[in-house]
Write an enzyme that holds these catalytic residues in place. Structure first.
Site, mmCIF file in Angstrom:
data_model
loop_
_atom_site.group_PDB
_atom_site.id
_atom_site.type_symbol
_atom_site.label_atom_id
_atom_site.label_comp_id
_atom_site.label_asym_id
_atom_site.label_seq_id
_atom_site.Cartn_x
_atom_site.Cartn_y
_atom_site.Cartn_z
ATOM 1 N N GLU A 141 -63.580 57.710 -22.395
ATOM 2 C CA GLU A 141 -62.494 56.857 -23.379
ATOM 3 C C GLU A 141 -63.161 55.445 -23.754
ATOM 4 O O GLU A 141 -64.174 54.778 -23.013
ATOM 5 C CB GLU A 141 -61.357 56.484 -22.418
ATOM 6 C CG GLU A 141 -60.640 57.573 -22.073
ATOM 7 C CD GLU A 141 -59.326 57.387 -21.166
ATOM 8 O OE1 GLU A 141 -58.320 57.139 -21.863
ATOM 9 O OE2 GLU A 141 -59.543 57.387 -20.009
ATOM 10 N N TYR A 142 -62.511 54.943 -24.827
ATOM 11 C CA TYR A 142 -63.014 53.608 -25.250
ATOM 12 C C TYR A 142 -64.408 53.435 -25.624
ATOM 13 O O TYR A 142 -64.876 52.173 -25.752
ATOM 14 C CB TYR A 142 -62.496 52.600 -24.310
ATOM 15 C CG TYR A 142 -61.285 52.754 -23.599
ATOM 16 C CD1 TYR A 142 -60.293 52.861 -24.517
ATOM 17 C CD2 TYR A 142 -60.936 53.098 -22.315
ATOM 18 C CE1 TYR A 142 -58.949 53.021 -23.933
ATOM 19 C CE2 TYR A 142 -59.730 53.299 -21.741
ATOM 20 C CZ TYR A 142 -58.486 53.255 -22.700
ATOM 21 O OH TYR A 142 -57.341 53.382 -22.117
#
Length: 305
Positions: A166-167
């Site tokens: 994620e991210y």
């Protein structure tokens, strides 16, 4: 993380007896024998700890009223980051001050858990810089990052690595978009570096859907995979036995105790071997923990400050 979350010859029986699989006969990273933990029959329970705000030691404060086994079997340090050096155009492993503090103080923050028989993993997460597990441009670059990970596990006496894609914000800083070979090269290299350590998958992001390339499927290199959406039931889309999967995911203190219990009951009824929790804090959460330990292990959880 969203608030909704090797097997080489491992059998379901091993994973479904967490104490026997993860504890008995284990040693700590210092080489000292781990304290024998009472055998606990049932799924492997996992706790992610946000170390920016909470102590890893919280995981070791919960035991089962019946038998005294650990309520949790795996503790995950959340989280290190995969960062990007724009000068050298390479990804590197980064620890913020709180993660670094846990690692530097392994004798007091990690060993006490391991001495109880609890495995400690390091989660690695994107950091908005364009570097991620899914966009290494070459096998060499993926292997270089795998070495940083395995060197960290060895240096700090950890039990494994957890991948959370994620991210990353792929494309930032001129980085490439996800490709099909990157994660396969990374996981292959990491497993070669640490054949007896845990590799787990937080089943989200581009990496999670790119597990096969050039005739190589790395699914079997993972020990566990889990649902990333808290408060829900979702079977991870990876070819692992049920004993190594957690379709259930709960956020302690935010997922209702009734939902927590329902998901734990379903875990047992449908024969899955892992139960994932997130954000265990320093409060007495015995009621929340008991909501799933009653269903998984037939016992209330006891909190000892």
């Amino acid at each position: 993380m969203f608030s909704l979350v090797r097997t080489r010859a491992r059998t379901a029986a091993l994973a479904l007896s967490a104490a026997a699989a993860l504890v008995l006969g284990a040693t700590t990273a210092t080489g000292a024998p781990a304290a024998p933990a009472p055998v606990k029959q049932g799924p492997t329970s996992v706790a992610y700890i946000e170390v920016n705000n909470n102590s890893m030691l919280n995981v070791g404060k919960y035991t089962l009223a019946d038998g005294g086994g650990n309520a949790f079997d795996v503790a995950v340090i959340f989280a290190a980051n995969i960062n990007y050096d724009t000068a050298s155009k390479t990804a590197y492993l980064h620890f913020n001050e709180n993660v670094q503090r846990v690692l530097d103080n392994a004798a007091t923050q990690i060993r006490p858990l391991q001495q109880k028989g609890i495995k400690v993993l390091l989660s690695v997460l994107g950091n908005h810089q364009g570097a991620g597990f899914a966009n290494f441009p070459s096998q060499q670059s993926a292997s270089a990052f795998a070495k940083q990970l395995s060197d960290t596990v060895a240096e700090y006496g950890l039990d494994g690595v957890d991948f959370d894609d994620e991210y990353a914000e792929y494309g930032n800083n001129g980085t490439g978009q996800p490709n099909d070979s990157s994660f396969v090269h990374l996981v292959t290299a990491l497993r070669a570096n640490m054949p007896d350590k845990i590799i787990s998958l937080y089943n989200i992001g581009p990496a999670a859907s790119r597990l096969s390339y050039g005739g190589v499927d790395v699914s079997a290199e993972f020990d566990y995979a889990w649902n990333p959406y808290y408060g829900t039931w979702q079977v991870p889309g990876i070819a692992l036995p049920k004993a190594q999967l957690s379709p259930a995911a709960v956020e302690i203190g935010r997922t209702s105790q009734s939902t927590t219990a329902d998901l734990a009951r379903r875990t047992v009824d449908e024969g899955y071997g892992v139960y994932l929790t997130y954000n265990l804090d320093g409060s007495d959460r015995s009621a929340d923990v008991s909501a799933f330990t009653r269903e998984l292990y037939g016992s209330e959880a006891v909190y000892t400050p």
